[in-house]
Design an enzyme around this catalytic site. Sequence first.
Site, PDB file in Angstrom:
ATOM      1  N   LYS A   1      -1.580  -9.632  -8.656  1.00 45.79           N
ATOM      2  CA  LYS A   1      -1.990  -8.832  -9.815  1.00 45.79           C
ATOM      3  C   LYS A   1      -1.310  -9.346 -11.089  1.00 45.79           C
ATOM      4  CE  LYS A   1      -4.278  -6.587  -6.651  1.00 45.79           C
ATOM      5  NZ  LYS A   1      -3.592  -6.661  -5.415  1.00 45.79           N
TER       6      LYS A   1
ATOM      7  N   ASP B   1       6.627   0.321  -5.000  1.00 47.95           N
ATOM      8  CA  ASP B   1       5.621  -0.700  -5.291  1.00 47.95           C
ATOM      9  C   ASP B   1       5.430  -0.709  -6.811  1.00 47.95           C
ATOM     10  OD1 ASP B   1       3.251  -2.086  -5.759  1.00 47.95           O
ATOM     11  OD2 ASP B   1       2.373  -1.474  -3.849  1.00 47.95           O
TER      12      ASP B   1
ATOM     13  N   TYR C   1      -2.116   2.686  -2.595  1.00 50.61           N
ATOM     14  CA  TYR C   1      -3.111   1.637  -2.354  1.00 50.61           C
ATOM     15  C   TYR C   1      -3.635   1.787  -0.916  1.00 50.61           C
ATOM     16  CZ  TYR C   1      -4.906  -2.906  -1.063  1.00 50.61           C
ATOM     17  OH  TYR C   1      -5.696  -3.905  -0.557  1.00 50.61           O
TER      18      TYR C   1
HETATM   19  C1  LIG Z   1      -0.495  -1.374  -5.670  1.00 48.87           C
HETATM   20  C2  LIG Z   1      -0.816  -2.431  -4.651  1.00 48.87           C
HETATM   21  N1  LIG Z   1       0.105  -2.774  -3.746  1.00 48.87           N
HETATM   22  C3  LIG Z   1      -0.132  -3.720  -2.812  1.00 48.87           C
HETATM   23  C4  LIG Z   1      -1.353  -4.362  -2.734  1.00 48.87           C
HETATM   24  C5  LIG Z   1      -1.591  -5.406  -1.668  1.00 48.87           C
HETATM   25  O1  LIG Z   1      -1.467  -6.674  -2.199  1.00 48.87           O
HETATM   26  P1  LIG Z   1      -2.291  -7.970  -1.689  1.00 48.87           P
HETATM   27  O2  LIG Z   1      -3.737  -7.683  -1.921  1.00 48.87           O
HETATM   28  O3  LIG Z   1      -1.733  -9.077  -2.531  1.00 48.87           O
HETATM   29  O4  LIG Z   1      -1.991  -8.136  -0.242  1.00 48.87           O
HETATM   30  C6  LIG Z   1      -2.339  -4.043  -3.674  1.00 48.87           C
HETATM   31  C7  LIG Z   1      -3.646  -4.725  -3.618  1.00 48.87           C
HETATM   32  O5  LIG Z   1      -4.596  -4.340  -4.277  1.00 48.87           O
HETATM   33  C8  LIG Z   1      -2.073  -3.050  -4.651  1.00 48.87           C
HETATM   34  O6  LIG Z   1      -2.986  -2.692  -5.561  1.00 48.87           O
END
Ligand SMILES: Cc1ncc(COP(=O)(O)O)c(C=O)c1O
Length: 386
Positions: free
Chosen positions: A200, A175, A102
């Site tokens: 998500k 993740d 990400y």
């Molecule tokens: C795989 C992944 N990890 C972490 C994040 C970060 O999360 P947040 O947007 O809730 O801060 C995202 C955000 O799109 C993501 O897609």
Amino acid sequence: MEFETKAVHVGEEPDLERGSGDVVVPIHLSSTFARKKVNEPTQGYEYSRTGNPTRDALEKRLAVLEDAAFGLAFASGMAAESTLAITLLHTGDHVLAFDDLYGGTRRLFNRILDPHFKVEVAYVDARDPRRVKEAIQSNTRLIWLESPTNPLMKICDIAAIAEIAKEVNIPVVVDNTFLTPYFQKPLLLGANVVVHSSTKYLNGHSDSVGGAVMLSDEDLYRKLKFNQNAMGAILSPFDSFLVLRGIKTLAVRMREHERNGLRLANYLEEHPKVKKVNYPGLRSHPQHALANRQAAGHGGMFSFEIRGGLEEAKRFLESVKIFALAESLGGVESLIEHPGLMTHASVPKEIREQVGLTDSLIRVSVGIEHIDDLIADFDQAFQKIA
Ligand SMILES: Cc1ncc(COP(=O)(O)O)c(C=O)c1O
């Protein structure tokens, strides 16, 4: 107790002794808690940043879903990642990360950890565990993985990498946002910590921003909890309620996301205007066998390359009607986006090209609408391209 049952009940058992028997945990908005005795907080609560009954209920549920001993709910996925990084890393440390991540995670590593804390992050193609082993240095203190990766849907062998890391005592963080514990349990595969953007699938309705960390190491949990309180990266009571509510339908939603994901990926794979589809559930995915072995399903995320280039991708994205052209993923509504110009715009173009993130790449988060409507929407959008 099975996953579906835990997702509905854990943390929200009605209190018939001291409470009113609510079957849904109340949203405890109070920022502070009164006490009778100076040094005895009532039921352990003193101040809502430090502890809140609604957040506690969610944290219990988060833990059991990942088969972890402990769960923590954060203000966002990035708040969870930052707190983890600050807790695990010190100046001079080295981190190994999957080269397709990400964009916000890369931004945290490259724009904050590196310049401010002198933590060096090296990116490796973790599809081959040997590359991870070769890249380990004497100062490597953390391995950071996504599987599947965002947005290229590459898979890494979590168990094999965890085995390598264990030999040299390096914690592995996974993740698990894309597959959720309904489809994949990284801790059972040997990883030490799981992180989520609960924005998500866990919440699932695109109406809350949050993050989560699940782990079983008590010492690390205590350090994280201390740092979370010290830095203030907590999830609000209202958002905690929303995520608790969202998780109740996680299993049902994930099954539908996957059903629609597979149908749409198959449709695209046959389409003459599509060059390539990246979905681990397709036989054509180079790591389909590993994906099947490691996860119980493939979820609703995939990416594809449209024939042509940026212009064709843009025209397609601006022509869809049911899919919302928007960042984020994992909600009941179908979303579509251009990683190069949107979610991964912070990744420099030369790095994007190195990892295969081209200008014709489109990322899809398939919702739970009727599949015929989703296919019809893509059909009409393809017709807008010459
Ligand atoms: C795989 C992944 N990890 C972490 C994040 C970060 O999360 P947040 O947007 O809730 O801060 C995202 C955000 O799109 C993501 O897609």
